[in-house]
Every structure is written in C-alpha cells, then in structure tokens.
Design a protein around this motif. Sequence first.
Motif, PDB file in Angstrom:
ATOM      1  N   HIS A 187       7.458  18.008  44.918  1.00 40.95           N
ATOM      2  CA  HIS A 187       6.471  18.761  45.694  1.00 40.95           C
ATOM      3  C   HIS A 187       5.466  17.858  46.411  1.00 40.95           C
ATOM      4  CE1 HIS A 187       8.354  21.978  43.443  1.00 40.95           C
ATOM      5  NE2 HIS A 187       7.883  22.795  44.372  1.00 40.95           N
ATOM      6  N   ALA A 188       4.521  18.530  47.102  1.00 40.21           N
ATOM      7  CA  ALA A 188       3.616  17.827  48.014  1.00 40.21           C
ATOM      8  C   ALA A 188       2.526  17.065  47.274  1.00 40.21           C
ATOM      9  CB  ALA A 188       2.981  18.837  48.968  1.00 40.21           C
ATOM     10  N   ILE A 189       2.186  15.906  47.808  1.00 40.07           N
ATOM     11  CA  ILE A 189       1.019  15.181  47.271  1.00 40.07           C
ATOM     12  C   ILE A 189      -0.088  15.078  48.324  1.00 40.07           C
ATOM     13  CG2 ILE A 189       2.399  13.828  45.639  1.00 40.07           C
ATOM     14  CD1 ILE A 189       1.890  11.390  47.442  1.00 40.07           C
ATOM     15  N   LEU A 190       0.225  15.520  49.523  1.00 47.21           N
ATOM     16  CA  LEU A 190      -0.766  15.441  50.605  1.00 47.21           C
ATOM     17  C   LEU A 190      -0.906  16.801  51.280  1.00 47.21           C
ATOM     18  CD1 LEU A 190       0.388  12.045  52.158  1.00 47.21           C
ATOM     19  CD2 LEU A 190      -1.962  12.501  51.421  1.00 47.21           C
ATOM     20  N   GLY A 191      -2.126  17.142  51.609  1.00 45.55           N
ATOM     21  CA  GLY A 191      -2.380  18.294  52.472  1.00 45.55           C
ATOM     22  C   GLY A 191      -2.174  19.667  51.855  1.00 45.55           C
ATOM     23  N   ALA A 192      -1.782  19.728  50.585  1.00 46.44           N
ATOM     24  CA  ALA A 192      -1.490  21.031  49.993  1.00 46.44           C
ATOM     25  C   ALA A 192      -2.657  21.492  49.145  1.00 46.44           C
ATOM     26  CB  ALA A 192      -0.227  20.936  49.146  1.00 46.44           C
ATOM     27  N   ARG A 193      -2.925  22.761  49.187  1.00 42.64           N
ATOM     28  CA  ARG A 193      -3.965  23.316  48.316  1.00 42.64           C
ATOM     29  C   ARG A 193      -3.496  24.565  47.588  1.00 42.64           C
ATOM     30  NH1 ARG A 193      -7.904  22.536  52.217  1.00 42.64           N
ATOM     31  NH2 ARG A 193      -8.320  24.763  52.329  1.00 42.64           N
ATOM     32  N   ILE A 194      -3.004  25.536  48.355  1.00 42.04           N
ATOM     33  CA  ILE A 194      -2.658  26.789  47.679  1.00 42.04           C
ATOM     34  C   ILE A 194      -1.145  26.940  47.482  1.00 42.04           C
ATOM     35  CG2 ILE A 194      -4.733  27.974  48.460  1.00 42.04           C
ATOM     36  CD1 ILE A 194      -2.912  29.304  50.612  1.00 42.04           C
ATOM     37  N   CYS A 195      -0.395  26.040  48.112  1.00 36.41           N
ATOM     38  CA  CYS A 195       1.062  26.121  48.044  1.00 36.41           C
ATOM     39  C   CYS A 195       1.575  24.692  48.237  1.00 36.41           C
ATOM     40  CB  CYS A 195       1.562  27.050  49.145  1.00 36.41           C
ATOM     41  SG  CYS A 195       3.305  26.891  49.564  1.00 36.41           S
ATOM     42  N   TYR A 196       2.437  24.242  47.331  1.00 35.65           N
ATOM     43  CA  TYR A 196       2.791  22.816  47.296  1.00 35.65           C
ATOM     44  C   TYR A 196       4.182  22.487  47.844  1.00 35.65           C
ATOM     45  CZ  TYR A 196      -1.538  21.759  44.970  1.00 35.65           C
ATOM     46  OH  TYR A 196      -2.859  21.580  44.711  1.00 35.65           O
ATOM     47  N   ILE A 197       4.642  23.300  48.785  1.00 36.50           N
ATOM     48  CA  ILE A 197       5.930  22.985  49.403  1.00 36.50           C
ATOM     49  C   ILE A 197       5.841  21.653  50.156  1.00 36.50           C
ATOM     50  CG2 ILE A 197       6.558  25.404  49.739  1.00 36.50           C
ATOM     51  CD1 ILE A 197       5.915  24.633  52.868  1.00 36.50           C
ATOM     52  N   VAL A 198       7.015  21.057  50.375  1.00 34.35           N
ATOM     53  CA  VAL A 198       7.055  19.977  51.368  1.00 34.35           C
ATOM     54  C   VAL A 198       7.906  20.467  52.527  1.00 34.35           C
ATOM     55  CG1 VAL A 198       6.756  18.094  49.747  1.00 34.35           C
ATOM     56  CG2 VAL A 198       9.076  18.847  50.311  1.00 34.35           C
ATOM     57  N   HIS A 199       7.577  20.017  53.725  1.00 34.10           N
ATOM     58  CA  HIS A 199       8.397  20.415  54.861  1.00 34.10           C
ATOM     59  C   HIS A 199       9.700  19.628  54.811  1.00 34.10           C
ATOM     60  CE1 HIS A 199       9.773  21.574  58.784  1.00 34.10           C
ATOM     61  NE2 HIS A 199       8.897  22.575  58.699  1.00 34.10           N
ATOM     62  N   PRO A 200      10.845  20.323  54.849  1.00 34.48           N
ATOM     63  CA  PRO A 200      12.109  19.628  54.594  1.00 34.48           C
ATOM     64  C   PRO A 200      12.740  18.932  55.800  1.00 34.48           C
ATOM     65  CG  PRO A 200      12.482  21.989  54.755  1.00 34.48           C
ATOM     66  CD  PRO A 200      11.010  21.777  54.972  1.00 34.48           C
ATOM     67  N   SER A 201      12.212  19.123  56.985  1.00 32.31           N
ATOM     68  CA  SER A 201      12.901  18.625  58.186  1.00 32.31           C
ATOM     69  C   SER A 201      12.885  17.097  58.283  1.00 32.31           C
ATOM     70  CB  SER A 201      12.243  19.205  59.437  1.00 32.31           C
ATOM     71  OG  SER A 201      12.783  18.589  60.590  1.00 32.31           O
ATOM     72  N   ASP A 202      14.026  16.536  58.643  1.00 37.64           N
ATOM     73  CA  ASP A 202      14.082  15.102  58.967  1.00 37.64           C
ATOM     74  C   ASP A 202      13.756  14.861  60.439  1.00 37.64           C
ATOM     75  OD1 ASP A 202      14.905  13.702  56.552  1.00 37.64           O
ATOM     76  OD2 ASP A 202      16.764  14.843  56.701  1.00 37.64           O
ATOM     77  N   LEU A 203      14.153  15.805  61.291  1.00 31.02           N
ATOM     78  CA  LEU A 203      13.925  15.586  62.727  1.00 31.02           C
ATOM     79  C   LEU A 203      12.439  15.658  63.075  1.00 31.02           C
ATOM     80  CD1 LEU A 203      16.792  17.755  64.315  1.00 31.02           C
ATOM     81  CD2 LEU A 203      16.840  15.337  63.636  1.00 31.02           C
ATOM     82  N   ALA A 204      11.712  16.532  62.361  1.00 27.83           N
ATOM     83  CA  ALA A 204      10.308  16.764  62.737  1.00 27.83           C
ATOM     84  C   ALA A 204       9.454  15.492  62.695  1.00 27.83           C
ATOM     85  CB  ALA A 204       9.713  17.871  61.869  1.00 27.83           C
ATOM     86  N   PRO A 205       9.471  14.712  61.611  1.00 27.60           N
ATOM     87  CA  PRO A 205       8.633  13.494  61.618  1.00 27.60           C
ATOM     88  C   PRO A 205       9.013  12.549  62.755  1.00 27.60           C
ATOM     89  CG  PRO A 205       9.470  13.931  59.406  1.00 27.60           C
ATOM     90  CD  PRO A 205      10.161  14.888  60.320  1.00 27.60           C
ATOM     91  N   ALA A 206      10.319  12.425  63.020  1.00 26.90           N
ATOM     92  CA  ALA A 206      10.750  11.539  64.102  1.00 26.90           C
ATOM     93  C   ALA A 206      10.228  12.043  65.439  1.00 26.90           C
ATOM     94  CB  ALA A 206      12.278  11.448  64.109  1.00 26.90           C
ATOM     95  N   LEU A 207      10.397  13.337  65.666  1.00 30.84           N
ATOM     96  CA  LEU A 207       9.971  13.907  66.949  1.00 30.84           C
ATOM     97  C   LEU A 207       8.455  13.820  67.121  1.00 30.84           C
ATOM     98  CD1 LEU A 207      12.379  16.963  67.006  1.00 30.84           C
ATOM     99  CD2 LEU A 207      12.279  15.175  68.773  1.00 30.84           C
ATOM    100  N   ILE A 208       7.715  14.010  66.065  1.00 27.45           N
ATOM    101  CA  ILE A 208       6.249  13.934  66.182  1.00 27.45           C
ATOM    102  C   ILE A 208       5.817  12.504  66.498  1.00 27.45           C
ATOM    103  CG2 ILE A 208       4.093  14.110  64.854  1.00 27.45           C
ATOM    104  CD1 ILE A 208       5.266  16.675  63.615  1.00 27.45           C
TER     105      ILE A 208
END
Lengths: 754, 324
Positions: free
Chosen positions: B148-169
Amino acid sequence: MSKREYFKDTEDATLLYYEEFKDKETILQQATPEPEKEIFKIVGQYTPRIDGEKIVTGQAPYTHDISLKGMLFGKILRSPHACAEVVSVDLSEAESLPGVKAALPLKKGRVNYAGEPVAAIAATDEKIAEEALRLIKVDYKPLPFAVTVEKAMEEGAPQVLEDRPNVPPKPFNDYSRGDIEKGFKEADFIIERTYKTAVEIHHTAETHGSVARWEGDRLTVWDSTQAIFSVRDGLARWLRVPASRVKVIKKYMGGGFGSKLGINDYTVIAAMLAREARKPVKLILSREENSICVGNRPSSLQTIKGGVKKDGTLTALYLKNYTSGGVGGGDRCAEPIIDVYKCPNMKVEEYTVYTNTGASRPTRAPGHVQGTFALEGFMEELAAEINVDPLELRKKNYSTKNLGDTGIPYSSKGLDKCYQMGAEKIGWHRRNKKPGQGNGKVRRGLGMASQIWWGTGRPGTLADIKIHPDGSVEAICGTQDLGTGTRTYMAVITAETLGLKPEDITVKIGSTEYPWCGSSGGSTTTPSVAPAIREAALKAVEWLKQLAASEMKIAPDAVIIDKGKFINKDNPEQAISFQDALRRQRREMVFHGECGGRSSDYAYNTFGVHFAEVEVDTETGQIKVLKVVTAHDSGRIMNRLTAESQVIGGVTQGISTALFEERVVDETTGNVVNRNLRDYKIATSMDIPEIIPLFVDIIEPRMNIMGTKGLGEPPRIPISGAIANAVFNAIGVPIREIPMTPDKVLEALKRKEG
Amino acid sequence: MKDFKIAEPQTLEQVISLPAEEKDKFCLMAGGTDLLGEIKDEIISPEFIVDLKTIPGLSYIQKDKDGVKIGALTTVAELAENPLIKTDYPALHQAALALATPQLRNMGTVGGNLCQRPRCWYYRDPNMKCRKKGGSQCFASNGRNKYHAILGARICYIVHPSDLAPALISLDAEVTISSPKKEKTISLADFFTLPQVNVRKENILEPNEVLRELRIPQAKNGEKSTYLKFKERGTWDFAVVSAAVKGTVSGRAFKDIRITLGGVAPIPWRLKIAEDLIKGKKVTENLLRQAAGEALKEARPLKDNGYKKELIEVVLSRAVLSLM
C-alpha cells in the motif's frame, strides 16, 4: 566407467572424501547392492508422452470438460465469517427461483473458517445457481476468531475448535533417542536458530471439481482426483450405497499436489444434489474457492538447537516446532532431522496450532519441505560457525542406516554419489569460502541442501496385460495420471517386455472398473504400478513364447522376442510375427500382475541434493536464482524425459515458494486477502533459471522387480533450502523465513549492519 | 457475475450524451482487461457496458509539429512497438514493456491503463465494503498493507497501479477529454486525484466523459528519459516502486529534471522536492540519496510497507544515474 573415472576432475577434498570411504568399504559397497547390468532398451530412455499430442491440442478430456445431457450446475454457499454460529439457513427463496432444481442445507451450528460450506444449489445453468446462492438467507451470529498463529497462541485467544485448545499441550510428534543433555555436553559449539515457513496453497492449474450422475441406484462420478478408489469408497460410505454400485472416472488431470487425495465434500455434495434433482450435476470450484477451502501446506515455526564438535561431528539436535494447518492438523516436519544425518542424541517436539482458516491437506512432500528448509539452513549456519565447507559437514555426518545411523540399513542410498555429481556440475569450488565475502551491490552465492523421502510402492497394486487375438496389446491399471506420465511408462514397460514399441500399446487407466491401485500420493505411483505391469507382462511373454515355440516347432526357451517378432535364438533366420504366433488364438488372454512385498530388514528411501546459484541485489533485497543443479537417487528411471520434467516441475514450485508464495490472512476480518493468482504470486517463466536434472541411476532390486523408487515429491523438498543457503553464501546473513521477499531480505541485511 | 448488456456506439457523441446521473448503470470499456475482472469478481455490476472499441479512429500514434498524439484506444503492445516512441520517449517505451504480460498488452489500451482501478486487495474483495466502495473504513490502514501507499494517502491507502502514468507525467503529457460540455485538454498530472478529493474515484473523469487522446510535447534536444520498475517477480506484477525520470543533462548535472514515482501513492507521485534539489548540481549517489531523503520526509509508512522507502531511494538513484 570405473568409479575412478566417474569421480575424476573433481575437487581434491571431495575426492579424498570418497577415497577415505572407499577404503573403509562403506557407503556404496555396504549400503547398496552392486548395480546390475542394464538390461533394458526403452526403459530409462527419453520417450515422449504417448498422450502428449492429445493434451496440448485440447483433446484430452479433463473433468472440467465433461458435459452430460440434462446436466445441472452446482454451487456451494460458503461462510464469509471466520467463526460464526449458523442460526438458520432459509432456502425457500432460492428454491423458488426458476431453474433451481435442488437445494441443500449443509451446516447447522458453528462454522470455523471463512469458506466453510453452508448450503448448496443445483440449477440449469451456472448463472442461475449463482443467483440462487444470493437468495439463500443465512442468519449468522459472528463469533471471535483467531486466524494467525500469533493470535491463536495468545493467552485467552478465542478457541478455534470447540473440543480442544488451540495448542494441544501434548506434542503430536514426540521423539527422542540417546541422551540430548549428554550430547550438548560433548559439543564444542552449540547454536540455536528459529526458522519460519508460510502457508502455501496448492493452486492446481485445474481447479477442484466433480460431475455426478445417477442411473437408478448406480452412481458414476467424474472427479479431478489423485485417488479414484478412495473417492469411490468415500462416496459409498457417505451416501450409504454399496461400493460395487459406484464408479469413479478420472482420465486427465491438471495437477493435484496432495490437495486432491481422498474424498472431498464437494464430490459428495455433487452426488447429493444429483440424487435430489434426478439429473447429473457438475460442481466445479472457482480459483477463489481453491484459495480457501481445498487445503494448504501448514506453516511452521521451528527452533533447532544443535551441538557439534570442532571436527564437524554432530553430537545433539533438538527440534521444537509449532505448525498450523488452520482447522486441520499441522505437518510432521521432523522426519528430515530425525533421519538424514548421523546424530546419536536427539529430541523432537512438534505441536499443532489451530487457527480459523481452511484445513491443511498434504502438499507435495508434507512436512519434509518445511523440515528440510530449517534443518539445511541450520547445517549451513553450523558450517559457517565452525568454518568448514557446508558440503563437507554433511558428508562428515553421512549415515548409512535410518534414524540418523541408529536404525536399520538403507536398502540403497546414493546420496554420496548425488553430492559428487551435483557439486561437480554446479562448480561448488566457486562458492564464497566465507559467506558474504564478496563486494559490490549485487552478490553471488552458492548453496545446497540434501533430501530424503520415502517413495516406496504399495504392495498389492494390481495391473493387467490383455493380448487380443489380432496381436494388439492393452496395459490396464486402476491408477490415475496426475500429469506425471503414468500412461507413457506403462506403455514403455509393456513394450520393453513384449518386444514392441510404446505406441503399439493401448493404455487404460483412470477408472475404478480396472484393477485396484492406491492413491497417487507419497511418490508411490511409479514404484507401485511399474512392477505390477512388469509382472503381468512377463507372464504374457511366457505364454507368448510357448505359442510361438509351438508354431516354430522349437523349445519355448529358444524363443527370444524383439521388435515385434519371435526369433529362434539358435537360428535368427527363423522368425515369426506377433500375428503369426497368435493365429490359432480365438479369445483374448488376460495376465495379472501385482506389486510384491519387500523385506523388512532394510529402510527404503529416496535421496537427492539440490545446488543453487543465486544473485542478490543488496540494495533492493531482490533474489535472482541463476542456476539449479539437482541430483536424485530414485532407483531405476522409467522414462528419463518425464523424470526430468518431474524434477523441473518440483524445482519450479520450490523456487516459487522460496521467493513468492504466501497465503495472506487479514486479522481484522478473518479473510484470506490474496484469493487470486494476481495477489497470490506464483513464479513465472521469467523467474525460472536453467535447471539441470541429474540421476545417479542406482538400481534398487530389493524394493521391486523394476528397481525403481518414487520421484514425485523428492525434487520439491530441498530447493527452498538450497536457495536460502545460496543467499546466505552471497550476503553473509541467513534469511530464516520463506518466502524470502525483498522486504525480508532488506530487513536481514539491516540486522547484519546492526 | 451478473448479466450485462453491451452497447456498441459508433461515435464519441453517443457516449458523452449518456446520462451522467445514471452512472451506476453503465461503464465504459476499452481493452476490458481490468473492467471484466471487476465485473466477474462482482466489485461492480453495471447493467450495460459501453464498448469504446466500436468507435472508429481512436487508435493511432501520430507525430506532428508539437510532438506526438496517441489515441486512447491504442493498445499497449502497439505503443511498445512504435519506433518513434522508442527513440524519442524511452521512458514510455520501457513502461509499456514493463507492464503486465504480452497477452494483456495486446488487449489493454493506453487510455484504459490510465483509468484502471486500484488493485488494493481489500477493494477487490467483494465481501468488504471499504471507503472506496461507499463504506466507512479503510481496511488496509490497519490490515495487511505491504503493497500500500506510503505517500499522499490519508483516508484510503491504495496505490495507483499504472506504469504508463508516471512515464507520461514525467514527459509532460497532456490529456484530451471529450465531455458533454466541451472538449478539454489538461495536464495529465492534473488528471489524477487523491482519495481526499473523492474517495470513490482516482481521476477527474465523469461517467460520461471519455479520455480521448494523449499528447506528448516534442522531445527537446539532448532530452533523456527512463522508466525503472521494481516488481517482486519477473513478469505479470504491479510495481512495488517505480520511477520515471526525464531530463536534460549538461556535464554531470541536470539542466532540468522530472521525477514521477509509481506504486507508492494513490496517484502517480511527482517528486518536486527531489527535482529541485538535484537540478543544476553535480549528480552523485550521495546527492540522490539526500534528495530522496528530503522527498521522503513526508512519507507515512504503515505496518508492513516501510521497506518501500528504501526501495524509492534505490530505484530513484538508479533511474537518474542511468541517464548520466
């Protein structure tokens, strides 16, 4: 090849070891009868599966493929609670749904794990059955539960089973020999270490399932099972019908690994639904159900305290184990420590810990996998402690009798030869002499682990050879092929004996209408079926030779049989075909074979060793297995191709549990959270390195007439330990827990720095 | 799984004219590799699925004077094989190849990859009604939370699963959204939203809006990029930690740099603090560790996922150093 040549080009130390023992005339000479001259031409060679094409082209009928006229689909409603009182089950609304043909309440009282069956439905299609499950009204009164070992062992923890404490105070395995205190006094070094193994799920490719059909009072069941006769007898018992009126069929199977032994609740439920609905019922479990309620390998928490002299002689070993198989029993993990190494003083205590999770089932080498991981990790740490080569430490404590050299002699034990072949092939001299001695972020290491298992056959196993008047041949046995290649070696042995080709033989297995054979578990199928088939075929040969002799007008013992022909030994020109020999024959002939018994003067075991080379990224904690070499003593190999496949499969499974596999249970909700193959991680092809399977080919004549031992479980046993030891050799810190996921490796590396 | 109907629209207009207030009844589907799994597991049970693949003209990779345009229905396999993407945007090429398996890449689309739902095992459990499914608690925060998430999460600890998204950003991609109001183009970084904004969603899309196209600006002279994914097993695994880095190197320093992490936060996580610390300085392992350390001061590990901090340091350093 002389023994000298066999052992050439090896490390001096190992050679010396062999010489030392040779002089003392121990090991091979004493423990193993002289290998007989190889008399076979097809047995032991590489024979492709006779059903391979059918399997890979989708023509082989698996239980999932069975489709009968008017067949209904069964589904089981399962408890979502880890512990609850089932106050009431109301089926009325479900029963009134159009298409629902049968509904059964299955549970009153307490459910003890999430996944326990509560009710069942049969309907005209799967969707209606699913919809009907949603309409069943169950009134649950949730109760407190303990799903983890830690919680279950706490004082005042909720009691998992109503009739016993979570940790019954009397150990289920309580063994000792010699004087453990004296043993520790004699030791120069004593260490104590704790090892942990996770719960593993079988996850067969083909999920569990059965199809049941009644015709009057006769029941036929197609079942994905490792044990058609146990299923038949279990159904007869549960349904109160004579076994003579129950038939069980299993033609092809996509994996069992122990989870498909014995009679299963879903099979009985399918038959009950079919009886109720008066229609055939197919009940196939989902991947999710396979994750929670058809068995698992129990976890273990093993503490070993051991004493050793400066020269490496073991003086004492003490094992204490807490093992948990949910609402089922834990695994007996102590056999390897009791047996493998010479050690006069020993004490073992094993305790089951009950938790509110699905019941354990035998899982490919139950107990031995966990026990070997701990024992071999411990030997590795002991070797580091006294600064000797870990392989030398094992050789130093080599036994030729069971119970750590305190029992009866092994009928044959080729483990020393396995060590020799494996060490040479992997290049054992390349290991770090001191664990973790290398530099850099990515470290390499070599490790090894020894294996012991039973793998004897079942005396009383029956098989038939049928010769038709046209010369065609059937090999028949009520065994089942788990995917290991049973059909093929039955054809190989029959063809070998009758001078035919494997493809000439029609093999019939997988029905309780065929001659009796036991469950396919414990690596027993080959050493049960092979000798029975061989005996039947030898009888057939006798008869055939007489027929041929009378046609050829020569004495029966002058007839030799080769390439489908009967040949006059004294005049090879004179030869007749199978068909010619049988031309006066008007009926089929059946010859019965049986797997014979064996002397109780010897202990019968399989042995082996695995060597692994790994690379560990010390910054990410990731382990990559680079190469695995295995050497097994499983007696005479029936079919080298499928034997190698068997080893590769076992190693693959072992790599998977060493690095990835773990059933994860949530303590708050009591649920297994990784009930799919995305979150329950199994090794992929990208994680599997080169695997080199070697066999020592020691023929084992005391066990059965084929000189063969089992091979199903042995290649699954030592691999996790070999990998863990290679990791220790690479980074200088032992990982005492599987799976060795990156978080745990990083944790261990921190421990080292600290 | 409950029955559903399939709608086969011919135009985007038909899709965006769907009534947003009936959002529980329908779902848009691209490759279906995630959506069908959710339906089978009964995480969602829509009455009908709107199959975007029947609309012509949504799959393309086109170069123009501003850069490259990628149609949302382009498959991940097509993206991975495209020579222009490979030479000009290595991070995106590598992310596409690191994603799932060949079979899933053949079916999965670029748009679908960005819009996929989280893999949190509590969210994916039909028996558990977590916040994301309208419940009142996050089971992961006190449960089994290794992934689960260690950054930016407060009420829900999902992580965003996309590989393309970090590259595209990291590549400064923009996204064009067809909407009943009017088509809009925004930065992809602004597309994703934290659970604190709306715990039921991971992005700004309304049910009747369609992610239609991605645009990546022309790669600058000397621009380099890379995507490094740390996963537990060799393939078919989501990122435990991944880093997409783009920058222009001058000597031993970055003139500019973008770092976006995957697998650690409910959205792709841009490491602005680290970027500022690295920019213009001589790149050493020490500097990178220090930059990661600063950026990780806001990390809030749970019981089982503290190791992700160490992994972020390593993955970030290795990704940045590989561009030097």
